[in-house]
Design an enzyme around this catalytic site. Structure first.
Site, PDB file in Angstrom:
ATOM      1  N   TYR A  22       0.767  -1.244   0.000  1.00 16.74           N
ATOM      2  CA  TYR A  22       0.000   0.000   0.000  1.00 16.74           C
ATOM      3  C   TYR A  22       0.802   1.300   0.000  1.00 16.74           C
ATOM      4  O   TYR A  22       0.535   2.187  -0.795  1.00 16.74           O
ATOM      5  CB  TYR A  22      -0.962   0.012   1.193  1.00 16.74           C
ATOM      6  N   ARG A  86      19.973  -4.179  26.952  1.00 15.87           N
ATOM      7  CA  ARG A  86      18.526  -3.972  27.062  1.00 15.87           C
ATOM      8  C   ARG A  86      18.185  -2.484  26.935  1.00 15.87           C
ATOM      9  O   ARG A  86      17.237  -1.991  27.546  1.00 15.87           O
ATOM     10  CB  ARG A  86      17.982  -4.526  28.390  1.00 15.87           C
ATOM     11  N   HIS A 160     -30.924  11.795   3.004  1.00 18.84           N
ATOM     12  CA  HIS A 160     -31.373  10.541   3.624  1.00 18.84           C
ATOM     13  C   HIS A 160     -31.232   9.365   2.663  1.00 18.84           C
ATOM     14  O   HIS A 160     -31.921   8.364   2.790  1.00 18.84           O
ATOM     15  CB  HIS A 160     -32.834  10.646   4.102  1.00 18.84           C
ATOM     16  N   SER A 290     -14.273 -10.344 -10.009  1.00 17.06           N
ATOM     17  CA  SER A 290     -14.729 -11.448  -9.168  1.00 17.06           C
ATOM     18  C   SER A 290     -14.206 -12.755  -9.745  1.00 17.06           C
ATOM     19  O   SER A 290     -14.202 -12.944 -10.966  1.00 17.06           O
ATOM     20  CB  SER A 290     -16.257 -11.481  -9.105  1.00 17.06           C
ATOM     21  N   ARG A 304     -10.785  -0.203  -0.797  1.00 19.64           N
ATOM     22  CA  ARG A 304      -9.507  -0.199  -0.073  1.00 19.64           C
ATOM     23  C   ARG A 304      -9.359   1.088   0.740  1.00 19.64           C
ATOM     24  O   ARG A 304      -8.940   1.067   1.898  1.00 19.64           O
ATOM     25  CB  ARG A 304      -8.341  -0.308  -1.048  1.00 19.64           C
ATOM     26  N   SER A 335       6.191   3.739  24.770  1.00 26.92           N
ATOM     27  CA  SER A 335       7.203   3.468  23.759  1.00 26.92           C
ATOM     28  C   SER A 335       6.764   2.423  22.739  1.00 26.92           C
ATOM     29  O   SER A 335       6.809   2.660  21.529  1.00 26.92           O
ATOM     30  CB  SER A 335       8.499   3.010  24.431  1.00 26.92           C
TER      31      SER A 335
END
Length: 485
Positions: A22, A86, A160, A290, A304, A335
């Site tokens: 995308y 770490r 409507h 289809s 999409r 984070s």
């Protein structure tokens, strides 16, 4: 376990659809590790340069060594280092220091992790807006051309989702344009008002830098200003904790979510109109609608856009929750989700704008279908015009109203109960009562007499509101490439 689990292939790891299907390459790069960690290194260079300018013992050779290694990043070594420490920032400090042995001792001098973390996020947010805004302008440009081309084409208006007074195809496109103009204003404002976190230290007090400069507060202020300018920002926060306030994320993702709502509305309208066969998004010669029904021409691009826009709209709630739960000067529970939320918001916005521009470059209008739909409803809508014409010809308003009411119900029954076309006009033609206005009937039924000032409104809107915005983006709007899968 699936037999393919052990296979060493990119297809065996989760990959975001934004990366594979995308989003644009430039937006993907904006949120890439390369952009992130090279920006960390640039920020360490800015800091060292500013500290040197203000008198700290830092050499030109040290700065040159850092500059030469901004993009020389050993990602594997950084990952291995982070497993030991770490701590992602310290891992990259160590790895950068190995590239720059002369400068190793002054990298990150006086700074806390959020110096590189938060300031980089702000740079990426700013650059993300700079990628999005020309694409939004591209959508506005294409829709403006479409509106101009179809400003005089009458079409049924709907309230409507029921047929109402006529409008024009171009006027409806201007409703879409108006929302996108509001989005352009919101994105531009948010981008331009972004502030740099700057050089603030552990809890935002600048205490470590005050110590570096032996209590000289003016030099610390100047340091903040210099680094802010080097990073391309006009101003930094005067007040912050360890992080910049997460209200910034709320504002940034909020305007992107609002853009998502605009795109969803536009593409929902297109999908409805495609169902009515009045307009159609681009459909390529080899495209399959289809797997089971070869005749189908599904509005997959608009679908999409709606799908990704819904995800985009949902992300603003995450930023609200994060901003609400930042305890005192900061907490680290922001984070992990910010790594996902900020990136996906910009990637999603990028995706829907790419697809929307592609749609707007190739919208097909079917005037004959629109005309047929008008002909089915216009006889009912022109009742008031016929009554006024009869009154001018000497008729009684109440009697005319009753006669049209009866004929309208008869015609309505033909449509609803028998599935036939609306024959109200033929019933009026056959009624001797309406003989005085029959020569005028074609003019009374001219669809263009029911669209009011719609064509003029389109011209005025494009001239007064759309074109001034597009002038900001002259030379920056590109034709979209072939849409992704």
């Amino acid at each position: 376990m699936d037999a393919g689990f052990q296979e060493n292939s990119e297809y065996c790891n989760y990959r975001s659809p934004f990366s594979t299907r995308y989003a644009s390459k430039e937006m993907q790069y904006n949120f890439s590790d390369k952009k992130k960690f090279s920006t960390w290194r640039k920020l360490w260079v800015y800091l060292a340069q500013a500290e040197k300018e203000l008198g700290l013992s830092i050499t030109d050779a040290q700065i040159k060594e850092m500059e030469e290694n901004i993009y020389n990043i050993d990602f594997k070594e950084a990952i291995d280092e982070e497993k030991l420490t770490r701590h992602d920032v310290m891992a990259h400090v160590h790895v950068f220091g190995k590239c720059c042995p002369q400068a190793a001792g002054i990298i990150h001098l006086g700074a806390t992790s959020c110096y590189v973390g938060d300031n980089t996020d702000l740079i990426i947010l700013r650059d993300g807006f700079d990628i999005l805004l020309p694409k939004l302008a591209g959508c506005i440009d294409r829709l403006a051309k479409f509106a101009l081309q179809n400003k005089d084409l009458p079409t049924l208006g709907f309230t409507h989702l029921q047929p109402a007074q006529l409008t024009t195809v171009g006027k409806r496109a201007c409703l879409w344009l108006q929302d996108l103009l509001m989005d352009e204003r919101a994105l531009s404002r948010t981008r331009d008002e972004l502030r740099f976190r700057g050089v603030k230290g552990t809890t935002g007090t600048q205490a470590s830098f005050l110590q570096l400069f032996n209590g000289d507060g003016e030099k610390v202020k100047k340091l903040d200003q210099l680094v802010t300018q080097k990073a391309g920002f006009n101003q930094s926060f005067v007040i912050c904790g360890q992080t910049y306030t997460r209200k910034v994320d709320v504002e940034c993702i909020g305007v992107l979510s609002s853009l998502g709502a605009s795109v969803h509305k536009i593409c929902s309208d297109i999908r409805i109109l495609a169902n009515m066969k009045e307009i159609e998004e681009p459909f390529e010669k080899t495209q399959i609608g289809s797997s089971a029904m070869p005749y189908k021409r599904n509005p997959m691009r608009s679908e999409r856009c709606c799908s990704i826009a819904r995800h985009l709209m949902s992300l603003t709630n995450n930023t609200l929750q994060t901003a609400a739960t930042q305890w005192m000067e900061r907490t680290l529970d922001d984070s992990a989700n910010r790594r996902v939320t900020l990136a996906e918001a910009f990637l999603a916005a990028d995706s829907v704008l790419l697809t929307l521009q592609n749609i707007c470059e190739g919208i097909v209008v079917y005037p004959k279908v629109i005309e047929r739909h008008i002909s089915q409803e216009l006889p009912f809508m022109c009742a008031e015009n016929i009554i006024m014409a009869m009154v001018k010809a000497g008729g009684d308003r109440q009697e005319c109203h009753e006669r049209i009411r009866v004929l309208s119900h008869e015609a309505g029954a033909e449509v609803k109960q028998k599935g036939l076309d609306n024959d109200l006009v033929e019933r009026i033609r056959k009624s001797s009562y309406f003989a005085p206005i029959l020569p005028l009937l074609n003019d009374l039924l001219d669809a263009k007499t029911f669209i009011g000032r719609a064509p003029e409104q389109v011209s005025e809107f494009l001239e007064d509101e759309v074109h001034p915005i597009l002038k900001k983006y002259e030379g920056k709007i590109e034709k979209t490439s072939v849409i992704n899968i």
